[in-house]
Enzyme design. Structure first.
Site, PDB file in Angstrom:
ATOM      1  N   TYR A 119       0.833  -1.218   0.000  1.00  0.00           N
ATOM      2  CA  TYR A 119       0.000   0.000   0.000  1.00  0.00           C
ATOM      3  C   TYR A 119       0.864   1.263   0.000  1.00  0.00           C
ATOM      4  CZ  TYR A 119      -4.423   2.452   0.422  1.00  0.00           C
ATOM      5  OH  TYR A 119      -5.515   3.241   0.177  1.00  0.00           O
ATOM      6  N   LYS A 174      -3.705   8.251   3.245  1.00  0.00           N
ATOM      7  CA  LYS A 174      -5.058   7.951   3.765  1.00  0.00           C
ATOM      8  C   LYS A 174      -5.155   8.309   5.251  1.00  0.00           C
ATOM      9  CE  LYS A 174      -7.217   6.249   0.121  1.00  0.00           C
ATOM     10  NZ  LYS A 174      -8.184   7.074  -0.611  1.00  0.00           N
TER      11      LYS A 174
HETATM   12  P1  NAD Z   1     -11.175   4.172  -9.622  1.00  0.00           P
HETATM   13  O1  NAD Z   1      -9.933   4.106 -10.428  1.00  0.00           O
HETATM   14  O2  NAD Z   1     -12.415   3.647 -10.214  1.00  0.00           O
HETATM   15  O3  NAD Z   1     -11.446   5.645  -9.094  1.00  0.00           O
HETATM   16  C1  NAD Z   1     -10.415   6.550  -8.805  1.00  0.00           C
HETATM   17  C2  NAD Z   1     -10.863   7.873  -9.344  1.00  0.00           C
HETATM   18  O4  NAD Z   1      -9.923   8.907  -9.008  1.00  0.00           O
HETATM   19  C3  NAD Z   1     -11.001   7.874 -10.871  1.00  0.00           C
HETATM   20  O5  NAD Z   1     -12.327   8.239 -11.210  1.00  0.00           O
HETATM   21  C4  NAD Z   1     -10.031   8.933 -11.312  1.00  0.00           C
HETATM   22  O6  NAD Z   1     -10.466   9.665 -12.444  1.00  0.00           O
HETATM   23  C5  NAD Z   1     -10.018   9.821 -10.068  1.00  0.00           C
HETATM   24  N1  NAD Z   1      -8.891  10.765 -10.086  1.00  0.00           N
HETATM   25  C6  NAD Z   1      -7.566  10.494 -10.074  1.00  0.00           C
HETATM   26  N2  NAD Z   1      -6.862  11.661 -10.175  1.00  0.00           N
HETATM   27  C7  NAD Z   1      -7.786  12.664 -10.227  1.00  0.00           C
HETATM   28  C8  NAD Z   1      -7.704  14.075 -10.357  1.00  0.00           C
HETATM   29  N3  NAD Z   1      -6.520  14.722 -10.461  1.00  0.00           N
HETATM   30  N4  NAD Z   1      -8.858  14.790 -10.378  1.00  0.00           N
HETATM   31  C9  NAD Z   1     -10.058  14.180 -10.291  1.00  0.00           C
HETATM   32  N5  NAD Z   1     -10.204  12.849 -10.196  1.00  0.00           N
HETATM   33  C10 NAD Z   1      -9.069  12.099 -10.169  1.00  0.00           C
HETATM   34  O7  NAD Z   1     -10.812   3.374  -8.257  1.00  0.00           O
HETATM   35  P2  NAD Z   1     -11.605   3.206  -6.883  1.00  0.00           P
HETATM   36  O8  NAD Z   1     -10.984   2.017  -6.246  1.00  0.00           O
HETATM   37  O9  NAD Z   1     -13.075   3.262  -7.107  1.00  0.00           O
HETATM   38  O10 NAD Z   1     -11.124   4.472  -6.053  1.00  0.00           O
HETATM   39  C11 NAD Z   1     -12.007   5.377  -5.421  1.00  0.00           C
HETATM   40  C12 NAD Z   1     -11.541   5.676  -4.006  1.00  0.00           C
HETATM   41  O11 NAD Z   1     -11.705   4.511  -3.204  1.00  0.00           O
HETATM   42  C13 NAD Z   1     -10.082   6.079  -3.867  1.00  0.00           C
HETATM   43  O12 NAD Z   1      -9.962   7.087  -2.884  1.00  0.00           O
HETATM   44  C14 NAD Z   1      -9.435   4.803  -3.362  1.00  0.00           C
HETATM   45  O13 NAD Z   1      -8.232   5.035  -2.648  1.00  0.00           O
HETATM   46  C15 NAD Z   1     -10.539   4.311  -2.445  1.00  0.00           C
HETATM   47  N6  NAD Z   1     -10.453   2.915  -2.039  1.00  0.00           N
HETATM   48  C16 NAD Z   1     -10.373   1.921  -2.945  1.00  0.00           C
HETATM   49  C17 NAD Z   1     -10.267   0.606  -2.522  1.00  0.00           C
HETATM   50  C18 NAD Z   1     -10.137  -0.516  -3.515  1.00  0.00           C
HETATM   51  O14 NAD Z   1      -9.740  -1.624  -3.116  1.00  0.00           O
HETATM   52  N7  NAD Z   1     -10.476  -0.302  -4.781  1.00  0.00           N
HETATM   53  C19 NAD Z   1     -10.252   0.299  -1.160  1.00  0.00           C
HETATM   54  C20 NAD Z   1     -10.368   1.334  -0.243  1.00  0.00           C
HETATM   55  C21 NAD Z   1     -10.464   2.646  -0.688  1.00  0.00           C
END
Ligand code: NAD
Length: 248
Positions: A149, A156
């Site tokens: 991570y 985070k």
């Molecule tokens: P995802 O790739 O579908 O979404 C990430 C989003 O961030 C994308 O829509 C991307 O366009 C956006 N992004 C990146 N840089 C950007 C910028 N400069 N301006 C605007 N938007 C921007 O992936 P996800 O897993 O759905 O991620 C969403 C959130 O969930 C994140 O904060 C991620 O850390 C968190 N998260 C994900 C997981 C997992 O296992 N997938 C677990 C816990 C938390």
């Protein structure tokens, strides 16, 4: 309920599970997409949840952020909720050791993944005159060291702390701020992490419920937290992870 959802990239995004659940609750949605390359993936999804505001937003662009909130103010006159579901770190910093991370990479990850929440909350505040709810997405790597991570752990941790300060500062205006800490889900953002498959395997094997979370479950919890049903819940990091975080 009128809401803004930031972080929809495709139909695997956590934000997509959230958009669908919120639409089922009757919310009117404004959605954003990162850039022209993302638009063809986001547009059909936006249409299927009848979002009538779809605007570009790279959170490093103040002009795009202003344009989004101007449009929401003009079309709706108010805002009930904001979902912040974005994260980014340059690949070499993300996949290396935290010890080796560059100042530029660290700053960029913090700016896009954490300070953007502050900027968005500031713009949302005047539109949440009748109160509102803000939700961000986090991960267990904020409090425990999770192999692979890396840099996102400290980012985070800062995000969750920021969420608590915003909750304290905006509470008097009845604006709630929370974080949803979800178990691992295979999304585009997650594919940038090293050892992600091993993380998924561990989560499925060891979590008390022995099952991986889905974007549908994340969406249902997000819709609950963003709704009035959670009106006394603020400043919390809430886990949707099949119980993984309770393990020692
Ligand atoms: P995802 O790739 O579908 O979404 C990430 C989003 O961030 C994308 O829509 C991307 O366009 C956006 N992004 C990146 N840089 C950007 C910028 N400069 N301006 C605007 N938007 C921007 O992936 P996800 O897993 O759905 O991620 C969403 C959130 O969930 C994140 O904060 C991620 O850390 C968190 N998260 C994900 C997981 C997992 O296992 N997938 C677990 C816990 C938390």
């Amino acid at each position: 309920m009128h809401g803004v959802i930031i972080g929809l990239a495709n139909d695997q995004s956590l934000a997509w599970g959230c958009a669908q659940a919120l639409r089922r609750q009757g919310a009117t949605l404004a959605l954003t997409y990162l850039n022209d390359r993302a638009l063809p993936h986001v547009e059909p999804l936006a249409q299927s949840v009848e979002a009538d505001i779809i605007l570009p937003l790279d959170v490093s662009r103040a002009d795009q952020m202003d344009a989004l909130f101007d449009e929401v103010a003009r079309r709706r006159g108010k805002l009930d909720f904001l979902l912040h579901s974005i994260a980014f770190a340059p690949k070499e910093d993300l996949q290396g050791r935290v010890v080796d991370s560059s100042p530029e990479g660290f700053a960029m990850a913090m700016d896009i993944s954490c300070h953007s929440l502050i900027r968005l909350a500031r713009l949302a505040e005047p539109l949440m005159r009748e109160g509102g709810s803000i939700l961000t997405m986090s991960f267990y790597g904020s409090e425990k060291v999770v192999p692979g991570y890396g840099l996102m752990g400290p980012v985070k941790a800062a995000l969750e702390s920021t969420m608590r300060y915003l909750a304290a500062e905006l509470g008097p205006q009845h604006i709630r701020v929370n974080a949803l800490s979800t178990g691992p889900v295979k999304t585009r953002a997650a594919s940038g992490l090293s050892h992600f498959d091993a993380l998924m395997e561990r989560a499925a094997q060891d979590a008390p419920l022995h099952q991986l979370v889905t974007i549908e479950q994340v969406g249902e919890m997000a819709a609950f937290l963003l709704s009035d049903q959670a009106r006394y819940v603020t400043g919390q990091t809430i886990y949707v992870d099949s119980g993984y975080n309770i393990l020692g």
